[in-house]
Enzyme design. Sequence first.
Site, PDB file in Angstrom:
ATOM      1  N   ASN A 162      -2.351 -57.082 -70.560  1.00 38.21           N
ATOM      2  CA  ASN A 162      -2.119 -57.847 -71.469  1.00 38.21           C
ATOM      3  C   ASN A 162      -1.684 -57.417 -72.697  1.00 38.21           C
ATOM      4  OD1 ASN A 162      -0.783 -62.255 -72.598  1.00 38.21           O
ATOM      5  ND2 ASN A 162       0.503 -60.050 -71.635  1.00 38.21           N
ATOM      6  N   CYS A 200       0.280 -68.143 -76.982  1.00 37.69           N
ATOM      7  CA  CYS A 200      -0.310 -67.441 -76.016  1.00 37.69           C
ATOM      8  C   CYS A 200      -1.365 -66.670 -76.014  1.00 37.69           C
ATOM      9  CB  CYS A 200       0.200 -65.451 -76.392  1.00 37.69           C
ATOM     10  SG  CYS A 200       0.066 -64.719 -76.314  1.00 37.69           S
ATOM     11  N   GLY A 201      -2.568 -66.998 -74.761  1.00 38.52           N
ATOM     12  CA  GLY A 201      -4.167 -67.541 -74.405  1.00 38.52           C
ATOM     13  C   GLY A 201      -4.633 -65.641 -74.806  1.00 38.52           C
ATOM     14  N   ASN A 218       2.714 -73.963 -73.963  1.00 44.64           N
ATOM     15  CA  ASN A 218       4.533 -73.119 -74.025  1.00 44.64           C
ATOM     16  C   ASN A 218       4.496 -73.557 -72.224  1.00 44.64           C
ATOM     17  OD1 ASN A 218       2.105 -71.898 -72.472  1.00 44.64           O
ATOM     18  ND2 ASN A 218       3.169 -69.682 -73.019  1.00 44.64           N
ATOM     19  N   ASN A 275       7.344 -70.446 -68.142  1.00 44.18           N
ATOM     20  CA  ASN A 275       6.982 -68.624 -67.619  1.00 44.18           C
ATOM     21  C   ASN A 275       6.675 -69.046 -66.449  1.00 44.18           C
ATOM     22  OD1 ASN A 275       5.800 -67.260 -69.915  1.00 44.18           O
ATOM     23  ND2 ASN A 275       5.243 -69.763 -70.612  1.00 44.18           N
ATOM     24  N   GLY A 290      -3.256 -65.378 -70.247  1.00 43.23           N
ATOM     25  CA  GLY A 290      -4.526 -66.669 -70.436  1.00 43.23           C
ATOM     26  C   GLY A 290      -3.457 -68.337 -70.092  1.00 43.23           C
ATOM     27  N   THR A 291      -2.418 -67.858 -70.777  1.00 45.11           N
ATOM     28  CA  THR A 291      -2.335 -69.584 -70.918  1.00 45.11           C
ATOM     29  C   THR A 291      -0.987 -69.966 -69.915  1.00 45.11           C
ATOM     30  OG1 THR A 291       0.646 -69.103 -71.342  1.00 45.11           O
ATOM     31  CG2 THR A 291      -1.160 -69.956 -73.395  1.00 45.11           C
ATOM     32  N   GLY A 292      -0.815 -68.815 -68.423  1.00 44.87           N
ATOM     33  CA  GLY A 292      -0.632 -69.114 -67.622  1.00 44.87           C
ATOM     34  C   GLY A 292      -2.015 -69.286 -66.367  1.00 44.87           C
TER      35      GLY A 292
HETATM   36  N1  LIG Z   1       5.708 -65.074 -72.391  1.00 43.52           N
HETATM   37  C1  LIG Z   1       4.743 -66.499 -72.700  1.00 43.52           C
HETATM   38  C2  LIG Z   1       4.253 -66.523 -74.322  1.00 43.52           C
HETATM   39  C3  LIG Z   1       2.594 -65.244 -73.811  1.00 43.52           C
HETATM   40  C4  LIG Z   1       1.709 -66.312 -72.750  1.00 43.52           C
HETATM   41  C5  LIG Z   1       0.679 -64.461 -72.224  1.00 43.52           C
HETATM   42  N2  LIG Z   1       1.190 -63.905 -72.279  1.00 43.52           N
HETATM   43  C6  LIG Z   1      -0.284 -65.371 -72.454  1.00 43.52           C
HETATM   44  O1  LIG Z   1      -1.247 -64.951 -72.608  1.00 43.52           O
HETATM   45  O2  LIG Z   1      -0.540 -66.785 -72.860  1.00 43.52           O
HETATM   46  C7  LIG Z   1       6.247 -67.977 -73.546  1.00 43.52           C
HETATM   47  O3  LIG Z   1       7.321 -67.382 -73.585  1.00 43.52           O
HETATM   48  O4  LIG Z   1       5.495 -68.663 -73.251  1.00 43.52           O
END
Ligand SMILES: N[C@H](CCC[C@H](N)C(=O)O)C(=O)O
Length: 282
Positions: A12, A74-75, A159, A192, A220-222
């Site tokens: 990522n 963004c994690g 998010n 997401n 990461g947040t996912g």
């Molecule tokens: N696309 C996500 C932001 C980046 C999250 C992702 N790259 C992570 O690592 O958490 C959103 O629109 O909320």
Amino acid sequence: MLKFSKMHGLGNDFIVIDAIHQSVELSKQQIQMLADRHWGIGCDQLLLVQPAESAEADFRYRIFNADGGEVAQCGNGARCFARFVHDKGLTDKTVIAVETASGLIYPELQSDGQVRVDMGPPRFEPAAIPFVANELSNTYMLTLPSGPHVEISALSMGNPHAVVRVENISAAPVAEWGPQIEAHERFPERVNAGFMQVVDHDHIRLRVYERGVGETQACGTGACAAVVSGIRRGLLARDVQVALPGGCLHISWPDEASNVMMTGPAQHVFDGEIEWPIPTQS
Ligand SMILES: N[C@H](CCC[C@H](N)C(=O)O)C(=O)O
């Protein structure tokens, strides 16, 4: 000229810009251009390093998706942020207090090179996600424009995330359902979309169709959202290995009142300079 670093967390990938020592004003179109993998540098997200606005933080962290939209968390980016500010000499701390639009997070640079981040608490109230629902529930039914009725978990890690359980991650309809879930009318700020296969009570496989980007190598947040949803569905233990296409994250949610902890790598790829302001497409 504008200096930047290219970094990634499990594939990522990010453009990271020191906006403390550089004056950086970015329009949505300029972010789209920088993020474009043909016309610009290329990234999933662009991260800005700014001075903290509050006394309790060391830095402010702004996040922009490849579509130019600013988001609140963004994690994978948080781990790269911490690696960047430490390795560029902007701090000598190893536990860094970082302001984000969704609150303070605390990345910790560990001696083994991994970065551990306190990602804060998950939020489930529909209004906090935001998600349109009549009641609070562990799962909801979502009808997609193409017809399927899909069971999701909905929650916020700062998010918005929707998590779908699948039996086989390799066959998950990420390309078909991802965009429909991302843009679904019940998510007024879009969402997401995570696709989770439960391998064991402490091991899942996950693919994420990210808001504003599309499917990424890791989210990461996912990963945090998927583990939290799996625990609340009674499917997972409190410490889980999350296998994403780009590699593995460790997620821990000790109890319902705790914050979610994420541990994983942060990789610097190269530093660069780009003509600035970037010529926008006429
Ligand atoms: N696309 C996500 C932001 C980046 C999250 C992702 N790259 C992570 O690592 O958490 C959103 O629109 O909320």
